[in-house]
Each structure stands twice: as C-alpha cells, then as structure tokens.
Design a protein around this motif. Structure first.
Motif, PDB file in Angstrom:
ATOM      1  N   LEU A   4       0.830  -1.200   0.000  1.00 53.45           N
ATOM      2  CA  LEU A   4       0.000   0.000   0.000  1.00 53.45           C
ATOM      3  C   LEU A   4       0.867   1.253   0.000  1.00 53.45           C
ATOM      4  CD1 LEU A   4      -2.784   1.293   0.115  1.00 53.45           C
ATOM      5  CD2 LEU A   4      -2.779   0.955   2.600  1.00 53.45           C
ATOM      6  N   GLU A   7       2.199   1.797  -3.499  1.00 47.86           N
ATOM      7  CA  GLU A   7       1.186   2.326  -4.399  1.00 47.86           C
ATOM      8  C   GLU A   7       0.965   3.819  -4.169  1.00 47.86           C
ATOM      9  OE1 GLU A   7      -2.397   0.134  -5.747  1.00 47.86           O
ATOM     10  OE2 GLU A   7      -1.875  -1.292  -4.166  1.00 47.86           O
ATOM     11  N   LYS A  28      -9.254   9.190  -8.770  1.00 48.95           N
ATOM     12  CA  LYS A  28      -9.944   7.936  -8.448  1.00 48.95           C
ATOM     13  C   LYS A  28      -9.003   6.977  -7.716  1.00 48.95           C
ATOM     14  CE  LYS A  28     -12.572   4.174 -10.525  1.00 48.95           C
ATOM     15  NZ  LYS A  28     -13.075   3.567 -11.788  1.00 48.95           N
ATOM     16  N   LYS A  29      -7.750   6.953  -8.169  1.00 52.81           N
ATOM     17  CA  LYS A  29      -6.765   6.068  -7.543  1.00 52.81           C
ATOM     18  C   LYS A  29      -6.528   6.462  -6.083  1.00 52.81           C
ATOM     19  CE  LYS A  29      -3.571   2.845  -7.549  1.00 52.81           C
ATOM     20  NZ  LYS A  29      -3.921   1.410  -7.678  1.00 52.81           N
ATOM     21  N   SER A  31      -8.565   8.060  -4.120  1.00 45.23           N
ATOM     22  CA  SER A  31      -9.781   7.738  -3.360  1.00 45.23           C
ATOM     23  C   SER A  31      -9.768   6.281  -2.922  1.00 45.23           C
ATOM     24  CB  SER A  31     -11.012   8.034  -4.216  1.00 45.23           C
ATOM     25  OG  SER A  31     -12.189   7.685  -3.514  1.00 45.23           O
ATOM     26  N   GLU A  32      -9.403   5.398  -3.845  1.00 46.92           N
ATOM     27  CA  GLU A  32      -9.333   3.968  -3.525  1.00 46.92           C
ATOM     28  C   GLU A  32      -8.237   3.686  -2.502  1.00 46.92           C
ATOM     29  OE1 GLU A  32      -8.632   2.288  -7.324  1.00 46.92           O
ATOM     30  OE2 GLU A  32     -10.742   2.376  -7.969  1.00 46.92           O
ATOM     31  N   LEU A  33      -7.090   4.359  -2.670  1.00 45.28           N
ATOM     32  CA  LEU A  33      -5.969   4.131  -1.750  1.00 45.28           C
ATOM     33  C   LEU A  33      -6.282   4.654  -0.349  1.00 45.28           C
ATOM     34  CD1 LEU A  33      -2.928   4.981  -4.062  1.00 45.28           C
ATOM     35  CD2 LEU A  33      -3.588   2.728  -3.208  1.00 45.28           C
ATOM     36  N   GLN A  35      -9.206   4.828   1.002  1.00 42.59           N
ATOM     37  CA  GLN A  35     -10.128   3.869   1.604  1.00 42.59           C
ATOM     38  C   GLN A  35      -9.362   2.682   2.164  1.00 42.59           C
ATOM     39  OE1 GLN A  35     -13.339   4.036   2.254  1.00 42.59           O
ATOM     40  NE2 GLN A  35     -13.406   1.969   3.110  1.00 42.59           N
ATOM     41  N   GLN A  36      -8.347   2.243   1.415  1.00 38.14           N
ATOM     42  CA  GLN A  36      -7.514   1.142   1.896  1.00 38.14           C
ATOM     43  C   GLN A  36      -6.706   1.549   3.129  1.00 38.14           C
ATOM     44  OE1 GLN A  36      -5.325  -1.215  -1.101  1.00 38.14           O
ATOM     45  NE2 GLN A  36      -6.505  -0.118  -2.670  1.00 38.14           N
ATOM     46  N   TYR A  38      -7.679   3.679   5.372  1.00 31.65           N
ATOM     47  CA  TYR A  38      -8.632   3.658   6.483  1.00 31.65           C
ATOM     48  C   TYR A  38      -8.858   2.228   6.980  1.00 31.65           C
ATOM     49  CZ  TYR A  38     -13.082   3.996   8.967  1.00 31.65           C
ATOM     50  OH  TYR A  38     -14.083   3.901   9.901  1.00 31.65           O
ATOM     51  N   GLU A  39      -9.067   1.304   6.034  1.00 26.96           N
ATOM     52  CA  GLU A  39      -9.272  -0.102   6.403  1.00 26.96           C
ATOM     53  C   GLU A  39      -8.025  -0.681   7.051  1.00 26.96           C
ATOM     54  OE1 GLU A  39     -10.424  -1.958   2.781  1.00 26.96           O
ATOM     55  OE2 GLU A  39     -12.431  -1.042   2.743  1.00 26.96           O
TER      56      GLU A  39
END
Length: 299
Positions: A4, A7, A28-29, A31-33, A35-36, A38-39
């Motif tokens: 992560l 990336e 967009k990338k 935003s996805e990263l 979210q990851q 946060y998880e």
C-alpha cells in the motif's frame, strides 16, 4: 502494508507530470488508496488490541501457565509486536484473531466450556466478565486455586449454568469489594449445581458468600456444599452468608439440597446467616443442612 505504501508513493510521484485525463484517473486512484488506508488503520488497531489483550493475559496468568504454554504466549506476543512495528502485514492478516490460535485455550462447544485446570477457570471468568454472562461451564476435575489471585477467577456477572459434577474448587480470595465469592453476582435463571467449595475468603466489605455473593432473580443453587472459611475484617453489619451473602431482584431464589460446613469469622462482625446473610426477594431454602460455625459478634 508495504504494498500500500508503494502504491501511494507511485501515485504521488505521478502527479507533477500527469495531464488532465491522467489526473482524473489519479483522483480515483487516491480515493481507492485512502479507503484502503482507512481499512488498514482499523486492521492495525485490531492488531494492537490483541497485543494488549495478550499482555494482560500474560500478566494475570503468571504462575498459572505451564512453561510451554507461557513460551507459546510470549512467542505470539513477540510475533504480533514485530508485525505491528514493521507495518508490512496486509489488511486480511492484520484482521485475524490470533488470540484464538493459542493451542491451550479451552474449546467452547455449544456455549459450554469444559474446565479442567486453573487456567481454564480464569479463561471462563474472563469471558463471563467481558460480557458473555450466559456462557455455561462443566467442571471436569478438582482444582486448587491457592496462591492464585481471586480477581482472576471470580465471576462478576453470571446468568448461565455451572455444573460442578461433584468436583471441588479450593478458593483463595482476598478482596475489599462487596459480594466476595466465586460467583460474585448471579441473575436471570443462573444455575449452580453439584459443586463443592473449600478454601478461604478474606474480605473487608459486605455480602460475602460461600458460593454466591449476591443472588438475583431466579438463581438456583442445588446439590452444593461449601466448606469455605469467610474471614471478615469489617465491623458491624456485614450480611455474610454461608452459601449466599444477599438476595435481591425479582423472581425466586432457590437453594435446594445444600450444605454449609465452613465458618464465618469476625470478632466485630454481626448480622450474618448460616445459609443467607440478607434477603430482599423471595428465597426458598429446602432440605439444606447447616453444620458450620458463626464466630461473630452476637451482642
């Protein structure tokens, strides 16, 4: 995790040279990263919580675990600490329940814990005191708890069934809290049966009981015997009981086919009972025997 991080770094490096369409892709990338991220944060919090739980377990079980069990626990703590500090473990692995992988934890089958050792009892107590008050137990052996802190196996809230199967627990409790007993507080339809208790309870507070400190609602105690010595350090009204310190709540507390053959000792202690110290709810005592001694203040 390291993947992560890589990336994120790659996306950040791509920003200065990106054209408009590439920037939209990067948004967009990111935003996805994020979210990851946060998880991943939640997963690592889970990992840290497990490390803290294991440290507490290691401290409270000092002297109870066998050498190989202590070594297994220590190795797991070291492994998880390294995973956390290195930050290279993925979200899926960080979310695992590593505590349950300890080979010496008792199994819970159909909501029942089989108790064979002092550790098993402390494990059961931890589960009950952590909110699983309706967990049930079956005692599979006599257990001597001498020298083990009573706070590690006293049940603060219990609503399940504890089947002693005729086995004996030898207590060693020293506390200043109210309702000193193996079962500090029972409620609902709690059932304690076929259990023998020995040992000592030393308390500087009220409502100690040879089996239960405070029995609420429809608690039932049957076919049990207490040979426990309750040593009271409190002056005045203490309301200790040979089997139950205090009954309260709604419903009917029942004590059937039980024995108190221990003692309640306190030169300045008064208002105690051979079976129940004090009752504020319907309490039915049937076919019980009192042969113990109440060495307390009578005037």
């Amino acid at each position: 995790s390291q993947a992560l991080k890589d990336e994120l770094n790659a996306a950040i490096k791509a920003v200065p040279t990106a054209n408009n369409s590439e920037k939209l892709v990067l948004v967009k990338k990111f935003s996805e990263l994020f979210q990851q991220v946060y998880e991943c944060k939640l997963a690592y919090i889970n990992l840290m919580n497990q490390i803290e739980e294991l440290y507490i377990m290691s401290s409270s079980l000092s002297g109870i675990l066998a050498a190989e069990q202590a070594a297994e626990l220590s190795a797991l703590i070291d492994n998880l600490v390294n995973m956390y500090l290195e930050g290279t473990v993925g979200i899926e692995d960080a979310n695992k329940n590593y505590v349950e992988e300890l080979s010496f934890l008792p199994e819970i089958v159909d909501n029942v814990v089989k108790i064979e050792t002092a550790f098993d009892l402390t494990f059961f107590a931890a589960k009950v005191n952590d909110g699983e008050s309706g967990l049930n137990a079956v005692l599979e052996a006599d257990i001597d708890l001498s020298g083990i802190a009573g706070s590690s196996y006293m049940l603060n809230r219990f609503t399940g069934t504890f089947d002693g199967q005729g086995h004996t627990l030898k207590l060693d409790i020293k506390t200043d809290q109210q309702r000193a007993a193996l079962f500090c507080h029972t409620s609902g339809n709690a059932l304690i049966k076929d259990l023998i208790l020995r040992g000592t309870i030393e308390t500087s507070n009220k409502f100690a009981g040879g089996i239960v400190g405070q029995a609420n609602d429809n608690t039932t105690i049957e076919n049990c015997a207490s040979y426990v010595q309750i040593n009271s350090l409190l002056e005045g009204d203490c309301s200790h009981g040979g089997l139950i310190g205090y009954t309260q709540g709604s419903g009917t507390v029942r004590v059937n086919n039980c024995l108190f053959a221990g003692s309640i000792n306190g030169a300045n202690t008064n208002n105690c009972g051979g079976i129940c110290g004090w009752s504020e709810v319907k309490t039915i005592i049937s076919n019980c025997l009192l042969t113990g001694n109440l060495n307390i203040q009578t005037e």
